[in-house]
Design an enzyme around this catalytic site. Structure first.
Site, short mmCIF file in Angstrom:
data_model
loop_
_atom_site.label_atom_id
_atom_site.label_comp_id
_atom_site.label_asym_id
_atom_site.label_seq_id
_atom_site.Cartn_x
_atom_site.Cartn_y
_atom_site.Cartn_z
N ALA A 13 0.93 -1.17 0.09
CA ALA A 13 -0.02 0.02 -0.12
C ALA A 13 0.81 1.08 -0.10
O ALA A 13 2.03 1.20 -0.35
CB ALA A 13 -0.88 0.10 0.97
N SER A 14 0.26 2.28 0.73
CA SER A 14 0.96 3.71 0.36
C SER A 14 2.43 3.77 1.35
O SER A 14 3.02 4.80 1.12
CB SER A 14 0.07 4.88 1.12
OG SER A 14 -1.07 4.75 0.06
N THR A 15 2.63 2.42 2.02
CA THR A 15 4.09 2.60 2.58
C THR A 15 5.15 2.77 1.70
O THR A 15 6.35 3.03 1.99
CB THR A 15 4.38 1.22 3.47
OG1 THR A 15 4.19 0.36 2.69
CG2 THR A 15 3.32 1.18 4.73
#
Length: 631
Positions: A327-329
């Site tokens: 995801a956005s990590t």
């Protein structure tokens, strides 16, 4: 008169006959005596070694002496795996007249279920060599030992022997990272060195116990004993002592591991923490755990089926086997990829109306904030976790340049030194899809990968490793679990080359953006960054469990719990001198900033602050956002 003289004895003739017969008898006696002496010489001298060996086998036997397994300790010397004394029931089948009858009698004496005789028969075959005891049963209690002692005369070949048995004091907390030992099975028996494992009944099955089996096991010894006709030991004639296994000090901090496990509170998830300067894994938790002591002596069918059928999969090591969309990590790494490839500049902006459209296509790829963030540059795109900016960046980069850069951070590869069973995750590329699915790569798939979704999969260990490399500004230090073996410090090999950027200032830009994630007015994890006593860099993420249609909106209230998004958070601190980097994932929890970030904050506080400054579990770090933020 003449006739009488003819009947008189001929003395000379009789003496001559007697003498001849005597000589013949003497010759026969001499020949027989010579033959007997020759036979005795042959047996006593020529074949002395053979017959003395046969004689000794009747009264002398060699017994293997199993080594004591090495201990496992945490980085502070706290015991993680020890050996406790126990009594085992063993059998030497060669000394048993009727095996089935003896095993049946054994079951009756101990009051065991009838089918236990079948289990005993199978176990009696699991040994390395003839006349070596086979393990039938472990952890005998006092009552069972007493019954066996009373009926000893009825049980030839059956012995009760004292031995050390593996025990794990913090079983659930450490179950996945340490693993467990178990009975040697038939498949393992065929491949093991019969000399090294003589008399040994257990072997490492998973985790550290499996990875360092050769170090922990030691070397077997032996003793020569004299026995009576019934095989009972009378006295010891000599021995070679076994060499115990080496103790291993792990990099794990038991206190931090316990805190991480408690913070997950039985929820499905994982927390992995690494020391960036050394690559030492400080904590590696998979929740829920299980009682690894059940596997040491042989888990019951009921207990094993219970673990297998548990919907929360307690036997599944999420820290190293769980493969999740990151995801956005991944957005900090995406930004670095764009800078390094000349696709973006730090000040270049993108307008976000709440969605992105590929050139020439009408389909909308939505930002997590439906009404959009307006105009965003690289710094703000990371801080607010803007999807539209990274859709555009991914499209400009292309999947192959994107994949090549992410491999430099260890995505799609197994880069740890001694973590048994770690998965490699998946970093997709156009070539991978062509080989795997026989299809071309589509531009829309690049957009999904650009925000850590789609085909991209990573383990918590990989996410923590990547964050550690980011904290080190590109310097690679291999993650590992063994700190010292038998007092000798372990330095693992460097498995990847350092990441050297064309402009070192870009590391500063990323650090600044990740710090504002925690402390900036628009930072997605600003609630978890309140009152920080150190400078912290962090990035939240929310991974979709299923794909929404183009205009469909995510509504957690309408979905069953296991369809909710996964909550992710990665971080390191302090920024100026990183001492810890970590990754947190909680399955089906929702937003990463709301649910995973507070746990990360408490882990960092526990590691970096004195005891009296740590936040309480019920304090500010666990407060949820006033408004739900998916990132």
């Amino acid at each position: 008169m003449r006739k009488r003289r003819e009947t008189l004895k001929d003395t000379e003739q009789e003496v001559r006959v007697f003498r001849n017969r005597s000589l013949l008898a003497a010759l026969v006696v001499v020949l027989m005596t010579g033959g007997l002496v020759a036979r005795l010489v042959y047996l006593q001298v020529v074949q002395h070694d053979i017959y003395i060996t046969r004689s000794d086998k009747n009264r002398v036997r060699v017994e293997p002496l199993p080594p004591t397994r090495g201990l496992l300790l945490d980085r502070n010397g706290m015991l993680l795996a020890e050996n406790r004394p126990t009594y085992n029931l063993t059998i030497v089948p060669e000394r048993v007249d009727d095996l089935e009858e003896t095993l049946g009698l054994l079951v009756d004496i101990l009051g065991l279920p009838e089918d236990q005789a079948r289990v005993f028969k199978e176990r009696s075959r699991q040994r390395q060599r003839p006349f070596q005891p086979a393990l039938l049963m472990s952890e005998l209690n006092e009552k069972q030992i007493a019954k066996l002692a009373i009926n000893r005369y009825r049980l030839p070949g059956i012995e009760v022997e004292a031995q050390l048995l593996r025990y794990y004091p913090d079983t659930d907390i450490m179950s996945h990272v340490i693993g467990y030992v178990g009975r040697i099975n038939a498949e393992e028996l065929a491949s093991l060195d019969k000399g090294d494992y003589a008399g040994t009944h257990f072997i490492g099955k998973t985790g550290v116990e499996k990875e360092y089996e050769a170090v922990l096991h030691g070397e077997a010894g032996l003793r020569k004993v004299e026995t009576n006709a019934r095989g009972r030991v009378l006295r010891e004639l000599g021995r070679t002592d076994p060499e115990p296994g080496k103790d291993i000090v792990l990099t794990i901090d038991k206190r931090l591991q316990k805190l991480a496990y408690q913070l997950l509170d039985g929820r499905r998830g994982s927390i992995v923490a690494i020391e960036p300067a050394t690559g030492e894994i400080l904590a590696m938790v998979s929740s829920p755990g299980f009682d690894s002591n059940l596997f040491v002596t042989g888990i019951s069918y009921k207990d094993y089926r219970g673990l297998q059928n548990d919907p929360d999969l307690p036997l599944y090591n999420r820290a190293i086997r769980g493969q999740y969309p990151p995801a956005s990590t991944v957005k900090p790494y995406m930004a670095l990829a764009g800078l390094e490839n000349g696709v973006i500049t730090p000040k270049e902006t993108v307008y976000d109306p709440g969605y992105y459209k590929l050139p020439g296509f009408e389909r909308r790829y939505h930002n997590w904030l439906r009404w959009g963030h307006g105009r965003v540059d690289m710094h703000r795109a990371i801080v607010v976790s803007n999807d539209t900016y990274f859709y555009n960046l991914a499209h400009d980069l292309g999947i192959d340049r994107l994949a090549e850069f992410m491999h430099r951070f260890g995505f799609g590869e197994e880069t740890s030194a001694d973590v048994y069973g770690a998965a490699s995750g998946l970093m997709p590329s156009s070539e991978w899809k062509r080989e795997r699915h026989g299809q071309v790569w589509f531009p829309g798939e690049t957009l999904s990968v650009g925000i850590g979704q789609g085909y991209w999969l990573a383990t918590p260990l990989q996410m923590a490793t990547a964050m550690s490399v980011l904290a080190n500004r590109g310097e690679w230090v291999t993650p590992h679990l063994a700190k010292r073996v038998d007092g000798e410090t372990i330095t693992p090999p460097k498995l990847k080359e350092d990441i050297e950027l064309s402009n070192e200032r870009w590391w500063n830009l990323i650090d600044s953006a990740l710090e504002d994630v925690m402390t900036g007015s628009e930072g997605t994890a600003r609630r978890s960054g309140q009152d920080l006593a150190y400078r912290m860099a962090g990035k939240s993420g929310t991974a979709q469990v299923f794909t929404l249609s183009n205009d469909e909106r995510y509504n957690a209230a309408e979905l069953e719990e296991r369809l909710h998004d996964h909550a992710l958070f990665t971080a390191f601190a302090p920024i100026e001198n990183p001492q810890i980097a970590l990754a947190v994932i909680i399955e089906n929890a929702g937003g990463g900033s709301s649910h995973a970030a507070p746990l990360a904050r408490q882990i960092l506080d526990a590691w970096l602050l004195p005891d009296d400054e740590r936040l309480d579990e019920a304090g500010a770090a666990t407060e949820e956002h006033e408004i739900h933020e998916t990132e």
